[in-house]
Write a protein that holds these residues in place. Structure first.
Motif, PDB file in Angstrom:
ATOM      1  N   ALA A  34       0.837  -1.202   0.000  1.00  0.00           N
ATOM      2  CA  ALA A  34       0.000   0.000   0.000  1.00  0.00           C
ATOM      3  C   ALA A  34       0.867   1.244   0.000  1.00  0.00           C
ATOM      4  N   ALA A  35       1.941   1.232   0.801  1.00  0.00           N
ATOM      5  CA  ALA A  35       2.875   2.354   0.816  1.00  0.00           C
ATOM      6  C   ALA A  35       3.577   2.483  -0.533  1.00  0.00           C
ATOM      7  N   ALA A  36       3.910   1.347  -1.144  1.00  0.00           N
ATOM      8  CA  ALA A  36       4.537   1.376  -2.467  1.00  0.00           C
ATOM      9  C   ALA A  36       3.595   1.992  -3.499  1.00  0.00           C
ATOM     10  N   GLY A  37       2.308   1.643  -3.407  1.00  0.00           N
ATOM     11  CA  GLY A  37       1.333   2.205  -4.330  1.00  0.00           C
ATOM     12  C   GLY A  37       1.161   3.698  -4.143  1.00  0.00           C
ATOM     13  N   ALA A  38       1.148   4.130  -2.882  1.00  0.00           N
ATOM     14  CA  ALA A  38       1.008   5.562  -2.610  1.00  0.00           C
ATOM     15  C   ALA A  38       2.204   6.339  -3.144  1.00  0.00           C
ATOM     16  N   LEU A  39       3.398   5.798  -2.939  1.00  0.00           N
ATOM     17  CA  LEU A  39       4.601   6.470  -3.446  1.00  0.00           C
ATOM     18  C   LEU A  39       4.609   6.475  -4.966  1.00  0.00           C
ATOM     19  N   ALA A  40       4.274   5.355  -5.582  1.00  0.00           N
ATOM     20  CA  ALA A  40       4.251   5.291  -7.044  1.00  0.00           C
ATOM     21  C   ALA A  40       3.313   6.345  -7.621  1.00  0.00           C
ATOM     22  N   GLY A  41       2.138   6.509  -7.006  1.00  0.00           N
ATOM     23  CA  GLY A  41       1.212   7.524  -7.484  1.00  0.00           C
ATOM     24  C   GLY A  41       1.743   8.927  -7.310  1.00  0.00           C
ATOM     25  N   ARG A  42       2.461   9.150  -6.205  1.00  0.00           N
ATOM     26  CA  ARG A  42       2.969  10.490  -5.918  1.00  0.00           C
ATOM     27  C   ARG A  42       4.081  10.906  -6.871  1.00  0.00           C
ATOM     28  N   ILE A  43       4.939   9.963  -7.274  1.00  0.00           N
ATOM     29  CA  ILE A  43       6.087  10.335  -8.109  1.00  0.00           C
ATOM     30  C   ILE A  43       5.861  10.051  -9.589  1.00  0.00           C
ATOM     31  N   GLY A  44       4.710   9.492  -9.935  1.00  0.00           N
ATOM     32  CA  GLY A  44       4.446   9.191 -11.337  1.00  0.00           C
ATOM     33  C   GLY A  44       5.156   7.953 -11.842  1.00  0.00           C
ATOM     34  N   ALA A  45       5.314   6.959 -10.961  1.00  0.00           N
ATOM     35  CA  ALA A  45       5.961   5.708 -11.353  1.00  0.00           C
ATOM     36  C   ALA A  45       5.058   4.892 -12.266  1.00  0.00           C
ATOM     37  N   ALA A  46       5.681   3.968 -13.006  1.00  0.00           N
ATOM     38  CA  ALA A  46       4.932   3.143 -13.949  1.00  0.00           C
ATOM     39  C   ALA A  46       4.165   2.027 -13.258  1.00  0.00           C
ATOM     40  N   GLY A  47       4.581   1.661 -12.048  1.00  0.00           N
ATOM     41  CA  GLY A  47       3.888   0.585 -11.348  1.00  0.00           C
ATOM     42  C   GLY A  47       4.438   0.401  -9.956  1.00  0.00           C
ATOM     43  N   HIS A  48       3.842  -0.524  -9.209  1.00  0.00           N
ATOM     44  CA  HIS A  48       4.299  -0.800  -7.854  1.00  0.00           C
ATOM     45  C   HIS A  48       3.994  -2.235  -7.507  1.00  0.00           C
ATOM     46  N   GLY A  49       4.647  -2.717  -6.471  1.00  0.00           N
ATOM     47  CA  GLY A  49       4.427  -4.088  -6.026  1.00  0.00           C
ATOM     48  C   GLY A  49       5.372  -4.434  -4.902  1.00  0.00           C
ATOM     49  N   THR A  50       5.923  -5.638  -4.950  1.00  0.00           N
ATOM     50  CA  THR A  50       6.770  -6.155  -3.884  1.00  0.00           C
ATOM     51  C   THR A  50       8.245  -5.870  -4.169  1.00  0.00           C
ATOM     52  N   PRO A  51       9.121  -6.023  -3.159  1.00  0.00           N
ATOM     53  CA  PRO A  51      10.554  -5.902  -3.422  1.00  0.00           C
ATOM     54  C   PRO A  51      11.046  -6.895  -4.473  1.00  0.00           C
ATOM     55  N   ALA A  52      10.501  -8.101  -4.469  1.00  0.00           N
ATOM     56  CA  ALA A  52      10.911  -9.095  -5.469  1.00  0.00           C
ATOM     57  C   ALA A  52      10.590  -8.621  -6.880  1.00  0.00           C
ATOM     58  N   GLN A  53       9.424  -8.009  -7.058  1.00  0.00           N
ATOM     59  CA  GLN A  53       9.067  -7.483  -8.381  1.00  0.00           C
ATOM     60  C   GLN A  53       9.976  -6.336  -8.786  1.00  0.00           C
TER      61      GLN A  53
END
Length: 213
Positions: A34-53
């Motif tokens: 959830a934190a990864a998704g929030a950060l991805a949305g904030r910085i305009g990342a292409a996607g988010h998920g787990t450390p393994a991904q």
């Protein structure tokens, strides 16, 4: 360039955001998705998920986690990191008398520990000398030159990728030797932070020597 960011903290946001703004394809991976998704949305990342991904996402991977956790995280994902450029931006520091002190042993570096934990990865030490807030603004120097980001790398292709990441955000790449010199960059961070805490400016201690007459 496709870049996996392992971590959701301040450096993940600052560097991941700078690279996304420069046109790179950034993927944020965190144990808290959830934190990864929030950060991805904030910085305009292409996607988010787990450390393994994130570890298996692209040509380059940023380890943006606390220094003490970075080698273990690299070991956990060593298979996915093999063959990739792995950027270590960490500083292993603790408060000390009059400043901060390194927690690594004599001659050791976090970057070296990461390389030992993931021997197939091409580890590069970089981005550890600049305050996190500076990645959110255009770099400026008094004489108009782009400020430098020193980096240490053993692999030429990995060094080229990191130089591209540096120059693409308006900074100047400064090769500083092989990974065996990463401990010097980490010690420089400890020295510089101590000077800042004392109210000084580290750059005043490093004036350029005059050129040949």
């Amino acid at each position: 360039m496709r870049i996996g960011v392992m971590g959701t903290g301040a450096m993940a946001a600052a560097l991941g955001g700078a690279w996304a703004r420069a046109g790179h394809e950034v993927f944020v991976g965190g144990r808290d998705t959830a934190a990864a998704g929030a950060l991805a949305g904030r910085i305009g990342a292409a996607g988010h998920g787990t450390p393994a991904q994130a570890a298996g996402y692209g040509e380059a991977v940023l380890l943006a986690v606390p220094a003490g956790a970075a080698p273990a995280l690299a070991r956990e994902h060593a298979g996915a990191l093999a063959g990739r450029t792995v950027v270590d931006c960490t500083n292993a520091l603790v408060p000390g008398t009059g400043g901060v002190m390194l927690t690594t042993g004599a001659g050791q570096s976090v970057a070296g520990l990461i390389a030992a934990a993931a021997p197939g990865a091409h580890v590069v030490k970089a981005f550890n000398l600049v305050h996190v807030s500076l990645w959110d603004r255009a770099p400026v120097t008094a004489d108009g030159a782009a400020p430098a980001v020193p980096f240490c790398a053993d692999d030429a292709e990995a060094a080229g990728r990191v130089a591209e990441l540096i120059s693409g955000t308006g900074w100047s790449p400064m090769p500083a030797g092989g990974l065996d010199r990463a401990a010097y960059l980490e010690a420089t961070a400890a020295w510089a932070i101590g000077v800042w805490w004392a109210g000084g400016s580290p750059r005043l201690a490093l004036p350029d020597a005059p050129g040949p007459a």
